[in-house]
Design a protein around this motif. Sequence first.
Motif, PDB file in Angstrom:
ATOM      1  N   UNK A 216       0.770  -1.161  -0.073  1.00 15.60           N
ATOM      2  CA  UNK A 216       0.091  -0.015  -0.010  1.00 15.60           C
ATOM      3  C   UNK A 216       0.859   1.139  -0.059  1.00 15.60           C
ATOM      4  N   UNK A 217       2.176   1.049   0.829  1.00 15.25           N
ATOM      5  CA  UNK A 217       2.979   2.330   0.668  1.00 15.25           C
ATOM      6  C   UNK A 217       3.430   2.597  -0.598  1.00 15.25           C
ATOM      7  N   UNK A 218       3.791   1.508  -1.280  1.00 15.26           N
ATOM      8  CA  UNK A 218       4.602   1.671  -2.443  1.00 15.26           C
ATOM      9  C   UNK A 218       3.398   2.237  -3.386  1.00 15.26           C
ATOM     10  N   UNK A 219       2.116   1.855  -3.388  1.00 15.97           N
ATOM     11  CA  UNK A 219       1.142   2.407  -4.170  1.00 15.97           C
ATOM     12  C   UNK A 219       1.124   3.974  -4.240  1.00 15.97           C
ATOM     13  N   UNK A 220       0.888   4.387  -2.794  1.00 15.71           N
ATOM     14  CA  UNK A 220       1.035   5.724  -2.456  1.00 15.71           C
ATOM     15  C   UNK A 220       2.058   6.521  -2.914  1.00 15.71           C
ATOM     16  N   UNK A 221       3.149   5.863  -2.782  1.00 12.41           N
ATOM     17  CA  UNK A 221       4.428   6.622  -3.398  1.00 12.41           C
ATOM     18  C   UNK A 221       4.406   6.901  -4.850  1.00 12.41           C
ATOM     19  N   UNK A 222       3.685   5.709  -5.537  1.00 10.91           N
ATOM     20  CA  UNK A 222       3.476   6.088  -7.037  1.00 10.91           C
ATOM     21  C   UNK A 222       2.498   7.428  -7.296  1.00 10.91           C
ATOM     22  N   UNK A 223       1.595   7.560  -6.344  1.00  8.85           N
ATOM     23  CA  UNK A 223       0.639   8.391  -6.524  1.00  8.85           C
ATOM     24  C   UNK A 223       1.244   9.840  -6.266  1.00  8.85           C
ATOM     25  N   UNK A 224       2.057   9.978  -5.282  1.00  4.65           N
ATOM     26  CA  UNK A 224       2.685  11.246  -5.071  1.00  4.65           C
ATOM     27  C   UNK A 224       4.028  11.594  -6.280  1.00  4.65           C
ATOM     28  N   UNK A 225       4.617  10.504  -6.905  1.00  2.33           N
ATOM     29  CA  UNK A 225       5.558  10.553  -7.743  1.00  2.33           C
ATOM     30  C   UNK A 225       5.060  11.068  -9.127  1.00  2.33           C
ATOM     31  N   UNK A 226       3.827  10.403  -9.640  1.00  2.00           N
ATOM     32  CA  UNK A 226       3.187  10.523 -10.759  1.00  2.00           C
ATOM     33  C   UNK A 226       2.096  11.182 -11.063  1.00  2.00           C
ATOM     34  N   UNK A 227       1.233  11.307  -9.579  1.00  6.29           N
ATOM     35  CA  UNK A 227       0.011  12.331  -9.890  1.00  6.29           C
ATOM     36  C   UNK A 227       0.140  13.855  -9.158  1.00  6.29           C
ATOM     37  N   UNK A 228       1.386  13.779  -8.594  1.00  9.03           N
ATOM     38  CA  UNK A 228       1.797  15.219  -8.114  1.00  9.03           C
ATOM     39  C   UNK A 228       1.399  15.317  -6.494  1.00  9.03           C
ATOM     40  N   UNK A 229       2.070  16.167  -5.850  1.00  9.03           N
ATOM     41  CA  UNK A 229       1.644  16.111  -4.385  1.00  9.03           C
ATOM     42  C   UNK A 229       0.347  16.917  -3.874  1.00  9.03           C
ATOM     43  N   UNK A 230      -0.193  17.296  -4.975  1.00  8.41           N
ATOM     44  CA  UNK A 230      -1.637  17.750  -4.602  1.00  8.41           C
ATOM     45  C   UNK A 230      -2.758  16.685  -4.923  1.00  8.41           C
ATOM     46  N   UNK A 231      -2.427  15.611  -5.354  1.00 10.90           N
ATOM     47  CA  UNK A 231      -3.423  14.526  -5.649  1.00 10.90           C
ATOM     48  C   UNK A 231      -4.006  13.795  -4.588  1.00 10.90           C
ATOM     49  N   UNK A 232      -5.073  13.461  -4.524  1.00  9.10           N
ATOM     50  CA  UNK A 232      -5.735  12.860  -3.407  1.00  9.10           C
ATOM     51  C   UNK A 232      -5.715  11.365  -3.522  1.00  9.10           C
ATOM     52  N   UNK A 233      -5.948  10.574  -2.513  1.00  4.69           N
ATOM     53  CA  UNK A 233      -5.863   9.083  -2.677  1.00  4.69           C
ATOM     54  C   UNK A 233      -6.649   8.493  -1.658  1.00  4.69           C
TER      55      UNK A 233
END
Length: 402
Positions: free
Chosen positions: A302-319
Amino acid sequence: MSVEQPLWRALAGYRVLTMLYAIGLFASAHDRYDQPWVALAYFAVLFGWTLATLPRVNNAASCTKRFLAVDLTVALTGILLTPLADSHHVAEGGPTLPSIWTAGSVLAFAIKGGWRWAAFASTIVACANLVERGVPARDTVHNVILVWVASIGIGYVVEVARASERTLARALEIEAATRERERLARDIHDGVLQVLAMVQRRGAVIGGEAAELGRMAGEQEAALRTLVSGGLVPVPRVSEDAGEGAVVLRAAAEQDDTVDPTAPVDLRTLLAPYAGARVSLAEPGAPVPLPSGAARELAAAVGAALDNVREHAGPDARAWILVEDEPDAVVVTVRDDGPGIPEGRLAQAEGEGRLGVVQSIRGRLRDLGGSAELSSVPGQGTEVELNVPKNARKTRGKAERR
């Protein structure tokens, strides 16, 4: 009021009535006794003992073991004195001196200690009756079995009543705590949460240091909402002063290797640190047990998936993290509102040696005997579904550190 208190009052009344009944039987046939003075002496003791010990049978605290032992001795003495007072009456199958008063002594054991104590006392009374009769006559065996069964049944009912009383008391405590939590939640929602939300909005508008302050206020608002709603509270997060991002300390995913990997842990406690201002966690109200090793690996995925969100979707993306506890498996879904993954991008990243999804997510789930399904539509975000069977066993070392 205690649910067993009426039983004590009924026992006190029973002892008085049966004492008067035994004396009445003697008075109606005193001329038939061989040695009536023995019966008179015993009934004088029985009368005084019954009235003097009424306070003793008011509750379980005053009905001590010593009192029960002496009370049973009085009953046994009356049974064994019966042949001495009237041998002919015994031969004809007449009642003993204490008659049915003896059952009150056995019932005191049942109410005090449950069916085991009742079985002990009734067995002793049965032996005394057999000794008094000399031979196991039909009426004697009938009376012995009746007292034995009745006392054990009452003792069992008392144990059930006490368990029900404890359950009721616990339910009342939970109800009171829930009401207090709801009252505090209303007060917090009307004050603290609104202030934190306002700080977050104003900080984002002002920018600069105020933006960082607003972000921290947003994280505290999310943690406080989780607390007042009765969920798990995310662990504190530590932000770096340099740079735009924040470094989250995921202590839950970095467990000690000395922990038994097969010991069950609540998955919710490992996922709680990931919740924050831009990451929402939805979980069942009850614990989600998994073997420790499997739970750590799933939390790391789950942490790896959230890392991908921050890296590819940007710091403002919601998860959003959704935990589902199914009969045979645990399913965790991680979804974001980013731009999605272009078609062919995952294969290209794997060819370039970037194995975040392949190893950190799918590799972990494959080792657990589960699966990881990734779906993404350009412009509509990405969804990762992690499925782990409940009998998963993970025995290798710590989750990979990123």
